[in-house]
Design a protein around this motif. Structure first.
Motif, short mmCIF file in Angstrom:
data_model
loop_
_atom_site.label_atom_id
_atom_site.label_comp_id
_atom_site.label_asym_id
_atom_site.label_seq_id
_atom_site.Cartn_x
_atom_site.Cartn_y
_atom_site.Cartn_z
N ARG A 87 0.85 -1.19 0.00
CA ARG A 87 0.00 0.00 0.00
C ARG A 87 0.88 1.24 0.00
NH1 ARG A 87 -3.64 -2.85 4.50
NH2 ARG A 87 -1.50 -3.34 5.07
N GLY A 88 0.38 2.31 -0.58
CA GLY A 88 1.21 3.51 -0.58
C GLY A 88 0.49 4.70 -1.16
N ARG A 89 1.17 5.82 -1.06
CA ARG A 89 0.67 7.08 -1.58
C ARG A 89 0.73 7.06 -3.10
NH1 ARG A 89 0.54 12.10 0.87
NH2 ARG A 89 1.21 13.80 -0.52
N ALA A 90 1.77 6.44 -3.63
CA ALA A 90 1.97 6.39 -5.08
C ALA A 90 2.10 4.92 -5.50
CB ALA A 90 3.25 7.15 -5.45
N PRO A 91 1.73 4.65 -6.74
CA PRO A 91 1.82 3.27 -7.24
C PRO A 91 3.23 2.68 -7.10
CG PRO A 91 0.54 4.62 -8.74
CD PRO A 91 1.08 5.56 -7.71
N ALA A 92 4.26 3.48 -7.33
CA ALA A 92 5.63 2.93 -7.25
C ALA A 92 5.92 2.38 -5.86
CB ALA A 92 6.66 3.99 -7.63
N ASP A 93 5.48 3.09 -4.83
CA ASP A 93 5.70 2.61 -3.46
C ASP A 93 4.91 1.34 -3.19
OD1 ASP A 93 6.99 5.06 -3.22
OD2 ASP A 93 5.17 6.04 -2.47
N ALA A 94 3.63 1.38 -3.52
CA ALA A 94 2.79 0.22 -3.28
C ALA A 94 3.32 -0.99 -4.04
CB ALA A 94 1.34 0.53 -3.70
N GLY A 95 3.75 -0.76 -5.27
CA GLY A 95 4.25 -1.85 -6.11
C GLY A 95 5.52 -2.46 -5.56
N MET A 96 6.43 -1.62 -5.10
CA MET A 96 7.68 -2.14 -4.55
C MET A 96 7.42 -2.89 -3.24
SD MET A 96 10.75 -2.84 -5.06
CE MET A 96 11.53 -1.95 -6.43
N ASP A 97 6.52 -2.35 -2.43
CA ASP A 97 6.16 -3.07 -1.20
C ASP A 97 5.55 -4.43 -1.53
OD1 ASP A 97 7.05 -1.04 0.34
OD2 ASP A 97 5.10 -0.44 1.14
N ALA A 98 4.72 -4.48 -2.56
CA ALA A 98 4.11 -5.75 -2.94
C ALA A 98 5.19 -6.77 -3.31
CB ALA A 98 3.15 -5.54 -4.10
N LYS A 99 6.23 -6.30 -3.99
CA LYS A 99 7.30 -7.22 -4.37
C LYS A 99 8.05 -7.73 -3.15
CE LYS A 99 8.41 -5.70 -8.99
NZ LYS A 99 9.47 -6.14 -9.90
N HIS A 100 8.28 -6.83 -2.20
CA HIS A 100 8.95 -7.29 -0.98
C HIS A 100 8.07 -8.28 -0.23
CE1 HIS A 100 11.80 -3.76 -1.39
NE2 HIS A 100 12.59 -4.80 -1.23
N ALA A 101 6.78 -8.02 -0.20
CA ALA A 101 5.85 -8.95 0.46
C ALA A 101 5.88 -10.31 -0.24
CB ALA A 101 4.45 -8.36 0.46
#
Ligand SMILES: Nc1nc2c(ncn2[C@@H]2O[C@H](COP(=O)(O)OP(=O)(O)OP(=O)(O)O)[C@@H](O)[C@H]2O)c(=O)[nH]1
Ligand SMILES: Nc1nc2c(ncn2[C@@H]2O[C@H](COP(=O)(O)OP(=O)(O)OP(=O)(O)O)[C@@H](O)[C@H]2O)c(=O)[nH]1
Ligand SMILES: Nc1nc2c(ncn2[C@@H]2O[C@H](COP(=O)(O)OP(=O)(O)OP(=O)(O)O)[C@@H](O)[C@H]2O)c(=O)[nH]1
Ligand SMILES: Nc1nc2c(ncn2[C@@H]2O[C@H](COP(=O)(O)OP(=O)(O)OP(=O)(O)O)[C@@H](O)[C@H]2O)c(=O)[nH]1
Ligand SMILES: [Ca+2]
Ligand SMILES: [Ca+2]
Ligand SMILES: [Ca+2]
Ligand SMILES: [Ca+2]
Lengths: 252, 252, 252, 252
Positions: free
Chosen positions: A224-238
């Protein structure tokens, strides 16, 4: 609650162009389409957005953080470098599907996808910076378990592809209908979904559905994030955490 | 009888690379994948071949007319310009499926897709020029009827995409199982199929199947030739004839 | 005796386009120009030709081995993928300068570079296969001695660039006037020259001239072949021999 | 007073890479270099910076407005998509030459351009937002008078190129020595110079110098701004004013 900003990108009057005056060579169309997509990936991505190729002539982007000027510049930059132009329509909503619904409607009101007179339309509202929050975007990165061992190294490549593709077809439809989400194949055995505020049970439900329907096993990392790039990178780490501990669903 | 030459292209050890040392930004992966595909479209296309992106990390090409040296040069050129390398395996067969089956097997024998030690493999046999004929390649260009009016200008873009995607999922599976063909989505509402020696009834059957299964109406133009580029261009002209006279199937 | 086939490539009416309706963003022009060049490098290079960017809006290619159909396909492919079109004119001659002279004249006869009505001209004669020989093309690969140690690691980058650039300016003018050759900067500290049938003394003379005029030390590898790709690769190997044994001029 | 922020970009250990294990095909090197430049044009340009290709293996950018994180992301993005990596060094100064001097020195201190162990260096200071002003950047867009009529439509293309090139060689050297400016050829008959706080007499002096030295007539539009993109676009508008009223120098 999410507040997804979605942009619908449509090449103007593309169908007729592909066959005028004669059908154009397919390799050139393929080169044009995939490079346009690559350029948009960079143009949106450099502003922390995400774009998906979907049908190539119509693409869908998550654009939280991009304002109208950003959209205008992207439109102009493509117009400066390609033989085709594109229209953009942007909208927001608490679910990605409702945001996209508004975006597409605005575009349709401006004219048909094959209306020769409709060119470089730019419509819609973006979210003012002061209203943006860290919960605006939820992205899920789905991945097939052991795709290499089960498919790639076993079947002929088309039969592997059928497995992945049937898994994707089942997932994209179910996530749309049951969870108001937009899911996109991004290559290999990966699907990225733009989601409203779903929880672990929802993702587990989606994975179960796909396993039951077409016998493809998925895991999923959610960010989850303010911007897609943050949410997307977090998803990858998850997703890496799923890999590490064998979980089916992980939130970062 | 067709004599299709099929090449299986696989990025070497790509999965691990995408997450080493950390997951790489998705926009960069997307840019890399789509540009690699665009480059291969040109590299194969300039030699009258056709390539399809399928899963991006694994791609499938029809390569009648390309010999081993052509394959080696394409492999080297990618190695010179990308951070990843790729393996190629080529084979022929009277059906595209059997050709691909052989090609994939040769690659699998050389090692796993995620075997760190297997790099830039080049395997297989190409057709000697003297054995090539005008009937070697059969390509079919499928297209959804009135996609603009029925979907693009009516539904939100994701729901349009679902229609196209479900049509594709049904078609690719059926053509594989019933007709030993390899079908690839190429953007918009278009699918190109690499086929054995099918006749009008076979194509009609496939269109019927898709209509019955998922209610998507197709038409199809079919071309034959010595090289994929010829067959593909003929297929496009045949499709224009379908457009002109309302036929469901046309051979050029 | 060499028999160089040279193609003059000119973007049609480019000057006016860059400022219509308003001056276009320079970054987009730069992107357009360098990608067009990259695409042409591949399109000509995949057919064993060489192209040089020279002014970007006007480029010069050595095209022994490409016939008119190849030129037409390259022209069409660019027209399918760029917002600008280009005209091509090809000619042959015993010196590269005379070949280019004919090529440019043919283009000028067809209309001005900024004639709005002159688009996608394709003129000239290519060499029939039966008349091609292994002595047709002579390419020389010039390189600055110890550029890293003397300049790159010592001066600020612009002052290094001035050295390389003054060396190039001196070389290109001298090779044109004294030896009927076309010399192009190709990046780093490298210049590739398209030459008539020159001998070792001629190359030594050119290197001496540059050293005396601007105090830049060069070495040069020379290759000959039926096609530019062969001659060019031979020139590189010859240059490696210069590196190995300290020679100023080497023929492969 | 200007406060130019300049970034020196250097491909790491590029010379050895081009010949390992064998000399690589020149067309692939050309494709790699020009695409890398195009990508950097977009990566810097999307953040309102300007980059110049200069020697391709070493490039120079004006980067007012980009902070260290921007530089890091650009470096990472290239590392994700190319077979080579690059080092970046950024510095500021009241003249572009002094800024670049510092930038290059920082890089040289980190190791040689051909030091195998020096990879992806990122050094230097950027200007804090609070210290940026509208006078920070001055860009001049030089253009040859009537290049089409005098050269392109008259001479063979190489002789036209010689004229443009000699004009550029004279201008770049003089602007460096007399006016602490960095001038770059950008294609066609255009040169963009990164300048300190020069006035009309300085530009007139530079144009006079080039006319006297090599008989090439220039005009120049000058723009100033907080970011390179603004200054550059202003310079283009000023140049259009020169075109409109025949002036030799115009400030926007
Ligand atoms: N677009 C995208 N594709 C990826 C990413 N990671 C992996 N892939 C693709 O997925 C393919 C399979 O790799 P993995 O998922 O690592 O391999 P696997 O055999 O399924 O193993 P596990 O997923 O660990 O069970 C790769 O070849 C890539 O094409 C990613 O972050 N983004
Ligand atoms: N790859 C590819 N895509 C095409 C081609 N022709 C059309 N398309 C795509 O198909 C989309 C729809 O165009 P059409 O098929 O012409 O439009 P339609 O509304 O379905 O009309 P009909 O097919 O004539 O019934 C376009 O936007 C393109 O994306 C082609 O030759 N190749
Ligand atoms: N276009 C092109 N550029 C090259 C090639 N080889 C080297 N370069 C460029 O030349 C630059 C300098 O490399 P070298 O010439 O190997 O280094 P050097 O310090 O001059 O050493 P020597 O030439 O061996 O004396 C590199 O950074 C590249 O930009 C080539 O084959 N083609
Ligand atoms: N990079 C770049 N090149 C340009 C630009 N404008 C023109 N050019 C180039 O300059 C070439 C010549 O165009 P012009 O300068 O318009 O033509 P001209 O004949 O010199 O006429 P005047 O400059 O009006 O005297 C074009 O073909 C382009 O290559 C620009 O804004 N940027
Ligand atoms: Ca997986
Ligand atoms: Ca259709
Ligand atoms: Ca050197
Ligand atoms: Ca001019």
């Amino acid at each position: 609650m999410t507040n997804t900003q979605v942009t619908h990108i449509q090449i103007d009057n593309y169908g007729p162009w592909t066959v005028t005056p004669e059908p154009r060579r397919e390799v050139d169309l393929q080169t044009l389409q995939s490079r346009l997509y690559a350029d948009l990936a960079q143009l949106f991505g450099n502003r922390d957005g995400y774009i998906f190729f979907s049908r190539f002539d119509n693409m869908i982007a998550v654009t939280n953080g991009l304002d109208e000027a950003d959209h205008a510049l992207i439109q102009e930059s493509v117009g400066n470098r390609y033989p085709v132009t594109m229209s953009l329509s942007v909208a927001t909503g608490t679910t990605p599907v409702s945001a996209l619904g508004t975006a597409t409607e605005q575009l349709q009101e401006a004219g048909s996808a094959q209306d020769d007179g409709r060119r470089e339309v730019l419509r819609g509202q973006t979210i003012d910076d002061e209203f943006r929050t860290d919960a605006d975007v939820q992205l899920a990165h789905f991945d097939v378990d052991d795709a290499t061992e089960k498919y790639t190294d076993q079947l002929n490549e088309f039969d592997t592809f059928i497995q992945i593709e049937q898994g994707y077809a089942a997932l994209m439809k179910y996530m749309r209908e049951a969870h108001d989400s937009l899911s996109f194949f991004v290559g290999g055995d990966n699907v990225i979904a733009v989601c409203p505020d779903l929880d672990e049970a929802d993702y587990r439900d989606a994975c179960d559905h796909v396993r039951d329907a077409v016998d493809v096993e998925l895991k999923v990392g959610v960010g989850r994030g303010r911007a897609p790039a943050d949410a997307g990178m977090d998803a990858k780490h998850a997703l890496e955490e799923c890999r590490a501990d064998g979980a089916t669903v992980r939130f970062e």
